[in-house]
Design a protein around this motif. Sequence first.
Motif, PDB file in Angstrom:
ATOM      1  N   LYS A  55      48.025  50.659  41.250  1.00  0.00           N
ATOM      2  CA  LYS A  55      48.664  49.464  41.241  1.00  0.00           C
ATOM      3  C   LYS A  55      49.039  48.725  42.703  1.00  0.00           C
ATOM      4  CE  LYS A  55      51.754  50.761  37.262  1.00  0.00           C
ATOM      5  NZ  LYS A  55      50.755  51.726  36.930  1.00  0.00           N
ATOM      6  N   LEU A  58      45.635  46.760  43.056  1.00  0.00           N
ATOM      7  CA  LEU A  58      45.507  45.748  42.224  1.00  0.00           C
ATOM      8  C   LEU A  58      46.314  44.566  42.719  1.00  0.00           C
ATOM      9  CD1 LEU A  58      44.914  44.261  39.517  1.00  0.00           C
ATOM     10  CD2 LEU A  58      46.839  45.210  38.251  1.00  0.00           C
ATOM     11  N   LEU A  62      45.381  40.828  44.046  1.00  0.00           N
ATOM     12  CA  LEU A  62      45.944  39.664  43.239  1.00  0.00           C
ATOM     13  C   LEU A  62      46.441  38.743  44.438  1.00  0.00           C
ATOM     14  CD1 LEU A  62      47.654  41.062  40.397  1.00  0.00           C
ATOM     15  CD2 LEU A  62      45.716  39.638  40.274  1.00  0.00           C
ATOM     16  N   LEU A  80      38.789  43.162  40.313  1.00  0.00           N
ATOM     17  CA  LEU A  80      40.044  42.754  39.579  1.00  0.00           C
ATOM     18  C   LEU A  80      39.564  43.221  38.131  1.00  0.00           C
ATOM     19  CD1 LEU A  80      41.127  39.516  41.034  1.00  0.00           C
ATOM     20  CD2 LEU A  80      42.647  41.689  40.895  1.00  0.00           C
ATOM     21  N   HIS A  81      38.649  42.897  37.571  1.00  0.00           N
ATOM     22  CA  HIS A  81      38.260  43.337  36.114  1.00  0.00           C
ATOM     23  C   HIS A  81      38.746  44.938  35.935  1.00  0.00           C
ATOM     24  CE1 HIS A  81      37.187  39.541  35.216  1.00  0.00           C
ATOM     25  NE2 HIS A  81      35.893  39.750  35.524  1.00  0.00           N
ATOM     26  N   TYR A  83      40.487  47.169  37.838  1.00  0.00           N
ATOM     27  CA  TYR A  83      41.699  47.315  37.937  1.00  0.00           C
ATOM     28  C   TYR A  83      42.582  46.948  36.825  1.00  0.00           C
ATOM     29  CZ  TYR A  83      41.247  49.103  42.896  1.00  0.00           C
ATOM     30  OH  TYR A  83      40.915  49.889  44.049  1.00  0.00           O
ATOM     31  N   ARG A  84      42.129  45.781  36.308  1.00  0.00           N
ATOM     32  CA  ARG A  84      43.087  45.419  35.179  1.00  0.00           C
ATOM     33  C   ARG A  84      42.868  46.355  33.875  1.00  0.00           C
ATOM     34  NH1 ARG A  84      41.794  39.780  33.287  1.00  0.00           N
ATOM     35  NH2 ARG A  84      43.634  40.158  32.001  1.00  0.00           N
ATOM     36  N   GLU A  85      41.747  47.049  33.621  1.00  0.00           N
ATOM     37  CA  GLU A  85      41.424  47.814  32.578  1.00  0.00           C
ATOM     38  C   GLU A  85      42.217  49.033  32.769  1.00  0.00           C
ATOM     39  OE1 GLU A  85      37.614  49.896  30.580  1.00  0.00           O
ATOM     40  OE2 GLU A  85      37.344  48.211  31.900  1.00  0.00           O
ATOM     41  N   GLN A  87      45.037  50.058  34.245  1.00  0.00           N
ATOM     42  CA  GLN A  87      46.168  50.172  34.601  1.00  0.00           C
ATOM     43  C   GLN A  87      47.115  51.012  33.598  1.00  0.00           C
ATOM     44  OE1 GLN A  87      47.639  49.031  37.820  1.00  0.00           O
ATOM     45  NE2 GLN A  87      45.439  49.084  37.903  1.00  0.00           N
ATOM     46  N   ALA A 169      47.643  48.334  29.212  1.00  0.00           N
ATOM     47  CA  ALA A 169      47.131  47.657  30.171  1.00  0.00           C
ATOM     48  C   ALA A 169      47.228  46.210  29.972  1.00  0.00           C
ATOM     49  CB  ALA A 169      45.701  47.793  30.547  1.00  0.00           C
ATOM     50  N   LEU A 181      36.992  41.260  30.105  1.00  0.00           N
ATOM     51  CA  LEU A 181      36.467  41.683  31.210  1.00  0.00           C
ATOM     52  C   LEU A 181      35.087  41.427  31.566  1.00  0.00           C
ATOM     53  CD1 LEU A 181      39.173  44.641  31.777  1.00  0.00           C
ATOM     54  CD2 LEU A 181      39.291  42.155  32.454  1.00  0.00           C
TER      55      LEU A 181
END
Length: 210
Positions: A55, A58, A62, A80-81, A83-85, A87, A169, A181
Amino acid sequence: KMQIETFVEKRSEAIEKWETAGSLAWWNLATTGDPKYAEEMTQAKIALRQLFSSKEDLQYLLEQPLTKEPLLQRQITLLLHGYRENQVPSSLIEEIAQLESEIETVYTNFRHTVNGVSLSNNDLKQILLTSDSSKERQEAWEATKLIGEKVQEDVLKLIALRNKSAQTAGFSNFYTMRLELQELDEKRLFTLLDELEKATEVTWKEYKSS
């Protein structure tokens, strides 16, 4: 705080390490069927996804302002893609990775029988690619589907786990998450597929009837 260029370089090195390890393990599993490579593949998947589950990383990404360097900005976007997937809790990451490897192992070791002859998946693909016999191609195609009986329960469980992970996520489901993503517009994609179907329908029917 770490400079963004240094952050991207360090994370890229770690990603390369685990992606290389996972790909090599997959290749060894596919060519030997040895279950030890399935475990290596699982551990590489877990390590990579847990790296992306941070986190703090990420949030750091951001907070970064847009850069005028196209390559660096693209690297940030792709990170970012990832990390977003991911979480999601470590326990869910591990469960999904383990199940994926178990299914992959079944696919690797499964052999199909056509006319009493045991064939690999590659053998069947070759028949589908080169055979001029509609009957032979049909038999080969049907043989490729027999694996479904072996993995049905695990695949359904994996679908549920992936959807749970995607929802955790912040996405509606795994399918929608992967499209977003991978930077694919879902509406545009299905519009294109519909257009292709209409454009090829007549030719396809003529081919099938010949």
